[in-house]
Enzyme design. Structure first.
Site, PDB file in Angstrom:
ATOM      1  N   CYS A  31     -99.707  85.183 -11.640  1.00 33.67           N
ATOM      2  CA  CYS A  31     -99.867  85.673 -10.264  1.00 33.67           C
ATOM      3  C   CYS A  31    -100.795  84.753  -9.475  1.00 33.67           C
ATOM      4  O   CYS A  31    -100.553  84.462  -8.310  1.00 33.67           O
ATOM      5  CB  CYS A  31    -100.486  87.076 -10.245  1.00 33.67           C
ATOM      6  SG  CYS A  31     -99.623  88.301 -11.211  1.00 33.67           S
ATOM      7  N   ASP A  32    -101.895  84.336 -10.100  1.00 38.30           N
ATOM      8  CA  ASP A  32    -102.995  83.749  -9.341  1.00 38.30           C
ATOM      9  C   ASP A  32    -103.199  82.250  -9.552  1.00 38.30           C
ATOM     10  O   ASP A  32    -104.101  81.665  -8.947  1.00 38.30           O
ATOM     11  CB  ASP A  32    -104.311  84.479  -9.701  1.00 38.30           C
ATOM     12  CG  ASP A  32    -104.224  85.975  -9.399  1.00 38.30           C
ATOM     13  OD1 ASP A  32    -103.309  86.357  -8.646  1.00 38.30           O
ATOM     14  OD2 ASP A  32    -105.047  86.735  -9.915  1.00 38.30           O
ATOM     15  N   CYS A  61    -104.127  87.820 -14.748  1.00 38.57           N
ATOM     16  CA  CYS A  61    -102.729  87.440 -14.491  1.00 38.57           C
ATOM     17  C   CYS A  61    -102.636  85.999 -13.997  1.00 38.57           C
ATOM     18  O   CYS A  61    -102.704  85.730 -12.786  1.00 38.57           O
ATOM     19  CB  CYS A  61    -102.081  88.393 -13.483  1.00 38.57           C
ATOM     20  SG  CYS A  61    -100.328  88.042 -13.226  1.00 38.57           S
TER      21      CYS A  61
END
Ligand code: NDP
Length: 489
Positions: free
Chosen positions: A186-187, A183
């Site tokens: 997200c990261d 992801c």
């Protein structure tokens, strides 16, 4: 002789009846009718599992049939589009953010009357019983969630999508959540100013590289063939970003690191047969997806790659009253717009199936008191988590007298946003025994870095000023409860 014929004839007739009864139970789906009696049990005429493009479109169309429609969203609300940045190929929605599109679709489904259950399905039981009164075989689909909801579905639309595939190379599991992830949205913030690698040559790899480029120093896309399969438009976009480069004919053979995080990848060039290594802080996998069919196999028919098999040009699966839409049954196109179209089709077919089975408005009214309605959490009993705003405040909480759990999240992480209300619910049940706070890991970067938060959502538990345990994946309510329970022992 006449007597012999009589005995033979009667025996044959009996055998035929026994055969037809047994055979009928298993092999006459067209003669299978809806479950009729529910007594105290809960029921839903149209159940949709999945909160991505297919599931939400099914929710819109299901609700518009006027039959009660329930969408179970699961751990990844918004599906794959929920984790995308700008989307340019949804007709009529040029250059809109994926999460915005999905939020609007959910609002639209709710406006149309769909109900939402933000829980995760634990099991789906497909059964057939003979009704002793009518002597008909009745179809019974029983759904249970990890959070404890249980009800029967008259029809089911499976829109569970697909999950990112893993490589299965050394180091992948060991460093999962410590630099290895699927992801990027997200990261990405945890790799500011670092070198990262994206593995894969499709649209997802291009999309991940685009998401990483504003944060990382360099992004290298590692493609195993001598060409990418991403669309021309996507390739053009990444070619215009100066810190993205592409290594062709290159395979990642191993992910290496220190005690805490990824530091390097071992590479193999399959054209020159040479090996090399590259220092990176993050490895982003974008090597395709596997359909989410675990809940339905082996009862429903799937192909050798586990995609649900549909009948002809319909969305019908091998079980009567059960339909599928989107990537869970699409080994070829895998496009959000197609998934949405299939969701709409599946809902229309579910409605037609109910019609054919005699489920009409009168029957709907009769059953209405048995409908399963999502439990509405009593918000007055739920405490909103305190948001830690500074490092100083963070350390004060860590040094506090009660055990502490910190929910690390970022605003763009769809599963973080899904998990947060569940964390709040469970935290409220623990009262003063446990302090639970939330922390935006992309804002308190020094804290995220000190505690080696490389992926979100992450829960980290502290006792007596020290970290005692952590979880680095999306959890359902039961799993959050289990995590909290170990903290207060
Ligand atoms: P794809 O199946 O399209 O691509 C997977 C890529 O991963 C391929 O390049 C494949 O290589 C590579 N790969 C597979 N296994 C390995 C392995 N073991 N080691 C190294 N590389 C590997 O998957 P995507 O997730 O990219 O896309 C899925 C679908 O979603 C597509 O239809 C795509 O168009 C769509 N999509 C659309 C987007 C958009 O339009 N904005 C964004 C994201 C996805 P090889 O080519 O050699 O097989």
């Amino acid at each position: 002789m006449k007597k012999l014929y009589y005995i033979l004839g009667t025996s044959l007739l009996c055998l035929c009846i026994i055969f037809l009864r047994l055979y009928g139970l298993n092999h006459q789906p067209n003669q299978i009718s809806l479950k009729q009696s529910f007594d105290q049990e809960k029921v839903v005429p149209i159940v949709v599992i999945g909160g991505g493009s297919a599931g939400l479109a099914a929710g819109i169309y299901g609700a518009r049939t006027n039959f009660y429609t329930l969408v179970i969203t699961g751990k990844e609300p918004g599906g794959q589009l929920g984790g995308t940045t700008y989307v340019d190929n949804m007709p009529g929605m040029f250059h809109q953010l994926g999460p915005d599109i999905m939020n609007n679709m959910r609002k639209q489904a709710a406006e149309c009357g769909a109900q939402f259950l933000d829980e995760t399905v634990k099991s789906v039981e497909f059964k057939q019983h003979r009704n002793p009164t009518t002597n008909k075989i009745e179809n019974d689909i029983l759904i249970e969630t990890h959070e404890g909801s249980k009800f029967h579905a008259l029809t089911l639309i499976i829109a569970t999508g697909a999950s990112p595939r893993k490589l299965g190379i050394p180091g992948e599991e060991e460093y999962w959540g410590h630099g290895v992830t699927t992801c990027a949205i997200c990261d990405a913030a945890f790799h500011k100013g670092n070198d990262v690698i994206v593995i894969g040559g499709g649209d997802s790899a291009a999309e991940e590289a685009k998401q990483l480029a504003p944060h990382a120093k360099t992004v290298t896309i590692c493609v195993r063939k001598d060409a990418m399969r991403a669309s021309g438009a996507m390739q053009k976009q990444i070619n215009n970003i100066s810190n993205i480069s592409i290594m062709y004919n290159t395979e990642v053979k191993e992910i290496l690191g220190d005690d805490e995080k990824v530091t390097q990848v071992a590479l193999f060039n399959n054209k020159t047969n040479t090996t090399s290594s590259k220092n990176v802080s993050g490895v982003f996998l974008a090597i395709g997806h596997e359909p989410n069919t675990d809940l339905f196999e082996p009862t429903l028919k799937t192909d050798q790659n586990h995609y649900l098999i549909l009948k002809g040009r319909t969305q019908e699966t091998s079980w009567p009253g059960v339909f599928a839409a989107g990537d869970v049954a699409d080994p070829i196109y895998k496009q959000a717009v197609i998934a949405a179209g299939e969701g709409a089709k599946a809902a229309i077919e579910a409605r037609n199936y109910l019609d054919e089975e005699g489920f009409n408005d009168a029957k709907a009214r009769e059953l209405a008191s048995n409908y399963f309605v999502p439990p509405s959490a009593d918000r007055s009993l739920i405490r909103e988590l305190h948001k830690v705003d500074s490092s100083k405040e963070f350390y004060e909480f860590v040094q506090g007298d009660t055990p502490l759990v910190v929910d690390f999240y970022t605003d763009y992480c769809p599963s973080c946003l899904q998990m947060l209300p569940l964390v709040e619910q469970v935290a409220s049940e623990y009262g003063d025994k446990l302090t639970v706070v939330k922390c935006d890991a992309s804002v308190l970067e020094d804290i995220a870095s000190k505690y080696n938060v490389k992926t979100v959502p992450a829960l980290i538990a502290f006792k007596d000023g020290k970290e005692i345990s952590r979880s680095q994946k999306a959890l359902n309510k039961q799993e959050i409860n289990d995590f909290f329970a170990t903290v207060i022992i």
